[in-house]
Design an enzyme around this catalytic site. Structure first.
Site, mmCIF file in Angstrom:
data_model
loop_
_atom_site.group_PDB
_atom_site.id
_atom_site.type_symbol
_atom_site.label_atom_id
_atom_site.label_comp_id
_atom_site.label_asym_id
_atom_site.label_seq_id
_atom_site.Cartn_x
_atom_site.Cartn_y
_atom_site.Cartn_z
ATOM 1 N N ASP A 142 0.872 -1.168 0.000
ATOM 2 C CA ASP A 142 0.000 0.000 0.000
ATOM 3 C C ASP A 142 0.911 1.220 0.000
ATOM 4 O O ASP A 142 1.540 1.531 1.004
ATOM 5 C CB ASP A 142 -0.906 -0.003 1.231
ATOM 6 C CG ASP A 142 -1.928 1.126 1.187
ATOM 7 O OD1 ASP A 142 -2.693 1.257 2.156
ATOM 8 O OD2 ASP A 142 -1.959 1.879 0.192
ATOM 9 N N THR A 155 -1.991 -1.058 -3.879
ATOM 10 C CA THR A 155 -3.337 -0.575 -3.575
ATOM 11 C C THR A 155 -3.356 0.937 -3.378
ATOM 12 O O THR A 155 -3.702 1.428 -2.300
ATOM 13 C CB THR A 155 -3.868 -1.254 -2.299
ATOM 14 O OG1 THR A 155 -2.998 -0.918 -1.208
ATOM 15 C CG2 THR A 155 -3.918 -2.757 -2.453
ATOM 16 N N ASN A 190 -4.700 4.738 -3.617
ATOM 17 C CA ASN A 190 -5.967 5.433 -3.849
ATOM 18 C C ASN A 190 -5.776 6.301 -5.088
ATOM 19 O O ASN A 190 -4.690 6.333 -5.680
ATOM 20 C CB ASN A 190 -6.395 6.243 -2.621
ATOM 21 C CG ASN A 190 -5.363 7.267 -2.199
ATOM 22 O OD1 ASN A 190 -4.636 7.812 -3.047
ATOM 23 N ND2 ASN A 190 -5.287 7.556 -0.932
ATOM 24 N N GLN A 191 -6.821 6.991 -5.511
ATOM 25 C CA GLN A 191 -6.698 7.677 -6.804
ATOM 26 C C GLN A 191 -5.652 8.783 -6.761
ATOM 27 O O GLN A 191 -4.946 9.013 -7.738
ATOM 28 C CB GLN A 191 -8.057 8.190 -7.282
ATOM 29 C CG GLN A 191 -8.641 9.306 -6.444
ATOM 30 C CD GLN A 191 -10.085 9.592 -6.825
ATOM 31 O OE1 GLN A 191 -10.911 8.701 -6.965
ATOM 32 N NE2 GLN A 191 -10.383 10.875 -6.989
ATOM 33 N N PHE A 192 -5.512 9.412 -5.607
ATOM 34 C CA PHE A 192 -4.484 10.438 -5.454
ATOM 35 C C PHE A 192 -3.097 9.827 -5.636
ATOM 36 O O PHE A 192 -2.230 10.382 -6.306
ATOM 37 C CB PHE A 192 -4.635 11.061 -4.066
ATOM 38 C CG PHE A 192 -3.468 11.886 -3.639
ATOM 39 C CD1 PHE A 192 -2.521 11.372 -2.767
ATOM 40 C CD2 PHE A 192 -3.305 13.175 -4.107
ATOM 41 C CE1 PHE A 192 -1.441 12.144 -2.359
ATOM 42 C CE2 PHE A 192 -2.225 13.950 -3.712
ATOM 43 C CZ PHE A 192 -1.285 13.427 -2.835
ATOM 44 N N ASP A 246 -24.503 1.834 -24.386
ATOM 45 C CA ASP A 246 -24.531 0.379 -24.526
ATOM 46 C C ASP A 246 -24.097 -0.057 -25.915
ATOM 47 O O ASP A 246 -24.883 -0.538 -26.723
ATOM 48 C CB ASP A 246 -25.951 -0.129 -24.220
ATOM 49 C CG ASP A 246 -25.989 -1.653 -24.180
ATOM 50 O OD1 ASP A 246 -27.106 -2.216 -24.253
ATOM 51 O OD2 ASP A 246 -24.912 -2.282 -24.101
ATOM 52 N N ALA A 247 -22.797 0.142 -26.167
ATOM 53 C CA ALA A 247 -22.251 -0.297 -27.450
ATOM 54 C C ALA A 247 -20.745 -0.296 -27.327
ATOM 55 O O ALA A 247 -20.197 0.295 -26.397
ATOM 56 C CB ALA A 247 -22.684 0.642 -28.567
ATOM 57 N N THR A 252 -12.457 5.483 -30.246
ATOM 58 C CA THR A 252 -12.830 6.579 -29.347
ATOM 59 C C THR A 252 -11.647 7.014 -28.497
ATOM 60 O O THR A 252 -11.455 8.214 -28.251
ATOM 61 C CB THR A 252 -13.979 6.156 -28.430
ATOM 62 O OG1 THR A 252 -13.810 4.777 -28.081
ATOM 63 C CG2 THR A 252 -15.321 6.319 -29.112
ATOM 64 N N ASP A 287 -8.568 6.948 -29.329
ATOM 65 C CA ASP A 287 -7.675 7.722 -30.194
ATOM 66 C C ASP A 287 -8.211 9.132 -30.392
ATOM 67 O O ASP A 287 -7.440 10.103 -30.376
ATOM 68 C CB ASP A 287 -7.533 7.025 -31.548
ATOM 69 C CG ASP A 287 -7.126 5.576 -31.384
ATOM 70 O OD1 ASP A 287 -7.632 4.708 -32.129
ATOM 71 O OD2 ASP A 287 -6.295 5.299 -30.482
#
Lengths: 287, 321
Positions: free
Chosen positions: A114, A145, A147-149, A200-201, A206, A208
Site C-alpha cells: 500500500d 493498492t 488510492n486515486q491520489f 450500450d455499445a 474513441t 484515439d
C-alpha cells in the site's frame, strides 16, 4: 480439515489502542488462517488522529536487526510481505532490501504494497518518500493498492505533468449508468473528476479521438484542466451520440448495430468538433 | 450479544511465533475481548531458538505510551494482563499503572503471571522476586504461579497437597482472590503420566457468607517442552473466569481444554515436520537435564520463555542425548 500453511510478513505500525497498521491487518488475517509474522515499525499509544499520541519508532537499523534474527534461524521464508504507512526513507529502503532477499529465498513471494502517500490532494508523508516508492518499492511490488491520489502521483512521478484516467469502474455519484474519469495536472494542481454517461455499445477509435482532442484542448487551456477535460469529454459525447443514433437507424428496430454501423460519425460531427457545447461538468477535487 | 470488555496486556512481542502478546492477543480477540497491547520488547523470536535479536522497552518508554492513552482519556480497562518481565523498574512502572487504572475502575481485574523460574531455578534476575512479592502480588486479583514461583513468593516449600493449599491461602492473604498453581511436582492419583495443578478462589456465596473454592486438576503430561503455553494459559484463564466469574472449576476446565487442543494440534504438526526432517531440533544443551530413558518433563504448561528451554517435538525423547 485442510490447513492452510501460508506465512505473511507484515511490516507496519503497532498502536496500543485501536486498529491501524498491524493491529488492523493481523487479526483478520489470522482469523482467515494465515500465519502472520509482524514487525512493528512503530509503537504508538494510538493513531495520530486522536488529540494526543505518544510512542517510539523503529529505526532502519533496528528493523535490520530483527530481520537478522529471523534469518539467522533460517526461518526467513514467507509467501507474502505486506507493508503500509511508512514515514522514513531509510526504513523504506531497508524494507525493499529485505523483500528482495526474501524473493530470492522464495521466488513465488507476493509483495502487497500500500503506497501510502496521501489522499484528497494532500500528502501525509514527507516528499522524499516519493522517489523511493517510484524507483524502488513499486518495481518490486506484486500487488499495489493506491488510492486515486496516489495513482496519479505515481504516474506523475514517472514523468507526465498531466494524467487522465479515461475510464474506470469507480462508482459514480450519479448512479450505475455513469462511469468515472479522473484527471490530474501536477504543475497547475488541478484534480478533476467527470461522470460520463455510459453507452450500450462498443466503439473503436474513441480512445484515439480522445487523446487527440485532449491534445487540442490542453493546448488551448494549458492551465485549466477542468475546461480542457470538459471540452474533450463533451466532444466525445457529441460524436458518440450521433454515432449511436445513426447506428440504430441503420440496424433497424430491436437489432444490435454491427461494427461497420458503429463507425464514428466523424465528418458529420465537424461542428461539434470545432466548438463543442459543454454537456458535462468536471468536479474539481482539489486546487 | 456483544461483549464490551477491554484488556490491557503488557507483554513481549515476537516477530515470529507465539509468546507473550503474540500468544495472548489473538485468542482473547477471537473470544471477543478488546485487547490493547503494550509490547515490552520486540524480538525476532523467543529466546529458545538458536538465535534471537531485538529491542526492549524501557520503563520510561512504557510510561510515555501509557501517558498517550491517558491524555486521550481512554485509560479505562476491565482487565490488565502481564507475564514475563526481566526489569525491576519496568515491573514497578507496571504496578503504578495498575494502581492508577484501579483508581479509574475499581472493578478492574489484574491477571498476573509472576514468571520467575521453574524446577528450582530462576530464569529472571533475582531482584525481581522482591518486587513481585512486595508490590505486584498485592495488587493482583488472579495469580498463576507454578510451584516454584509460589514457593518463592511465600517462602514456603510445597511437599504435599496440604502444603500447596496452605501456600495458596498465604497467597490469598497477600492479595489475589484467585490463585492457580499451574503445575506442581505433587503426585497425581491418576499416576505418573499426569501432573497436578491446583486452584483456589475466594467467593462470596449468595447468602453473603464467604468461602474458598479449591480444585485439583490432573493433566496428562506431554513429552515435549513448549514456549508460550503459560502466556496462553493466563490469557485463557482471564477469558474463562470472566465468563464463569464464581466458578473456578468451570473456568479451569475450559482453560485447560483449550490448552489441550492447542498442544495436541501443535504436537501433531511438529511430529509431521519431524518425520520430514528427523534431526531438526533447536537445542541449547546448557542447563538442560538429560531426559533419555527418564520420566518425561513434568511441566507441560511450561511458561519457559527463556534460554534454557526450546521447542522440541518428539515422541520418545531426544535423539542423540
Amino acid at each position: 480439515m485442510h490447513e492452510m500453511e501460508c506465512r505473511v510478513l507484515s511490516i507496519q505500525s503497532h498502536v496500543v489502542r485501536g486498529y491501524v497498521g498491524n493491529k488492523s491487518a493481523s487479526f483478520p488475517l489470522q482469523v482467515l488462517g494465515f500465519e502472520v509474522d509482524s514487525i512493528n515499525s512503530v509503537q504508538f499509544s494510538n493513531h495520530t488522529g486522536y488529540s494526543h499520541w505518544k510512542g517510539q519508532v523503529l529505526t532502519a537499523d533496528e528493523l535490520h536487526v530483527l530481520y537478522e534474527g529471523i534469518k539467522l534461524n533460517n526461518v526467513h521464508h514467507y509467501d507474502y510481505v505486506l507493508t503500509g504507512y511508512t514515514r522514513d526513507t531509510s526504513f523504506l529502503e531497508m524494507v525493499v532490501d529485505i523483500i528482495q532477499e526474501l524473493k530470492r529465498a522464495n521466488p513465488n513471494l507476493v509483495y502487497v504494497c500500500d503506497p501510502v502517500l496521501g489522499d484528497h490532494g494532500s500528502m501525509y508523508v514527507p516528499q522524499n518518500l516519493h522517489p523511493v516508492y517510484k524507483n524502488k518499492v513499486v518495481p518490486v511490488a506484486d500487488i499495489i493498492t493506491p488510492n486515486q491520489f496516489e495513482v496519479m502521483d505515481l504516474l506523475h512521478k514517472m514523468g507526465p505533468d498531466t494524467v487522465v484516467i479515461t475510464s474506470s469502474d469507480l462508482p459514480s455519484r450519479l448512479g450505475d449508468r455513469f462511469l468515472v474519469s479522473l484527471g490530474s495536472q501536477r504543475t497547475s494542481k488541478w484534480r478533476v473528476r467527470m461522470e460520463i454517461p455510459k453507452v450500450d455499445a462498443v466503439f473503436v477509435g474513441t480512445g484515439d479521438l480522445f487523446a487527440a482532442m485532449l491534445l487540442a484542448w490542453t493546448h488551448h487551456y494549458p492551465n485549466d484542466l477542468k475546461t480542457a477535460c470538459e471540452k474533450t469529454f463533451s466532444v466525445m459525447h457529441h460524436v458518440i451520440q450521433r454515432t449511436i443514433s445513426y447506428a440504430h437507424e441503420l440496424a433497424g428496430p430491436g437489432r444490435r448495430p454491427s461494427p461497420p454501423q458503429l463507425e464514428l460519425r466523424m465528418v458529420q460531427s465537424k461542428a461539434d468538433i470545432e466548438d463543442p457545447a459543454i454537456v458535462m461538468e468536471a468536479t474539481v477535487l482539489t486546487l | 450479544f456483544e461483549m464490551e470488555c477491554r484488556v490491557l496486556s503488557i507483554q513481549s512481542h515476537v516477530v515470529r511465533g507465539y509468546v507473550g502478546n503474540k500468544s495472548a492477543s489473538f485468542p482473547l480477540q477471537v473470544l471477543g475481548f478488546e485487547v490493547d497491547s503494550i509490547n515490552s520488547v520486540q524480538f525476532s523470536n523467543h529466546t529458545g531458538y538458536a538465535h534471537w535479536k531485538g529491542q526492549v522497552l524501557t520503563a520510561e518508554e512504557l510510561n510515555v505510551l501509557y501517558d498517550g492513552i491517558k491524555l486521550n482519556n481512554v485509560h479505562h480497562y476491565d482487565y490488565v494482563l502481564t507475564g514475563y518481565t526481566r526489569d525491576t523498574s519496568f515491573l514497578e512502572t507496571v504496578v503504578d499503572i495498575v494502581q492508577e487504572l484501579k483508581r479509574m475502575n475499581p472493578k478492574l481485574v489484574y491477571v498476573c503471571d509472576p514468571v520467575m523460574g521453574d524446577q528450582g531455578s530462576m530464569y529472571v534476575p533475582e531482584n525481581i522476586l522482591p518486587v513481585y512479592r512486595d508490590k505486584v502480588v498485592a495488587v493482583a486479583d488472579i495469580l498463576t504461579p507454578n510451584q516454584f514461583e509460589a514457593e518463592l513468593l511465600t517462602g514456603r516449600k510445597i511437599n504435599t497437597e496440604k502444603d500447596a493449599l496452605e501456600v495458596m491461602d498465604l497467597l490469598h492473604q497477600m492479595g489475589p482472590d484467585t490463585v492457580v498453581l499451574t503445575s506442581t511436582d505433587l503426585p497425581s492419583p491418576r499416576g505418573d503420566q499426569f501432573l497436578v495443578a491446583l486452584g483456589s478462589q475466594k467467593i462470596v456465596r449468595p447468602d453473603g457468607t464467604k468461602s474458598t473454592q479449591k480444585i485439583r486438576m490432573d493433566m496428562p503430561k506431554v513429552d515435549a517442552v513448549f514456549v508460550g503455553t503459560g502466556d496462553l494459559f493466563a490469557a485463557m484463564l482471564l477469558a474463562w473466569t470472566h465468563l464463569h466469574p464464581n466458578d473456578l472449576k468451570a473456568a479451569c476446565e475450559k482453560t485447560i481444554s483449550v490448552m489441550h487442543h492447542v498442544i495436541k494440534r501443535t504436537m501433531t504438526y511438529a511430529n509431521g515436520e519431524m518425520r520430514q526432517i528427523p534431526h531438526k531440533c533447536w537445542c541449547n544443551p546448557a542447563g538442560l537435564k538429560p531426559l533419555l530413558g527418564t520420566t518425561p518433563p513434568s511441566h507441560s504448561w511450561a511458561k519457559l520463555a527463556h534460554l534454557n528451554q526450546t521447542i522440541k517435538s518428539l515422541k520418545n525423547g531426544w535423539p542423540g542425548h
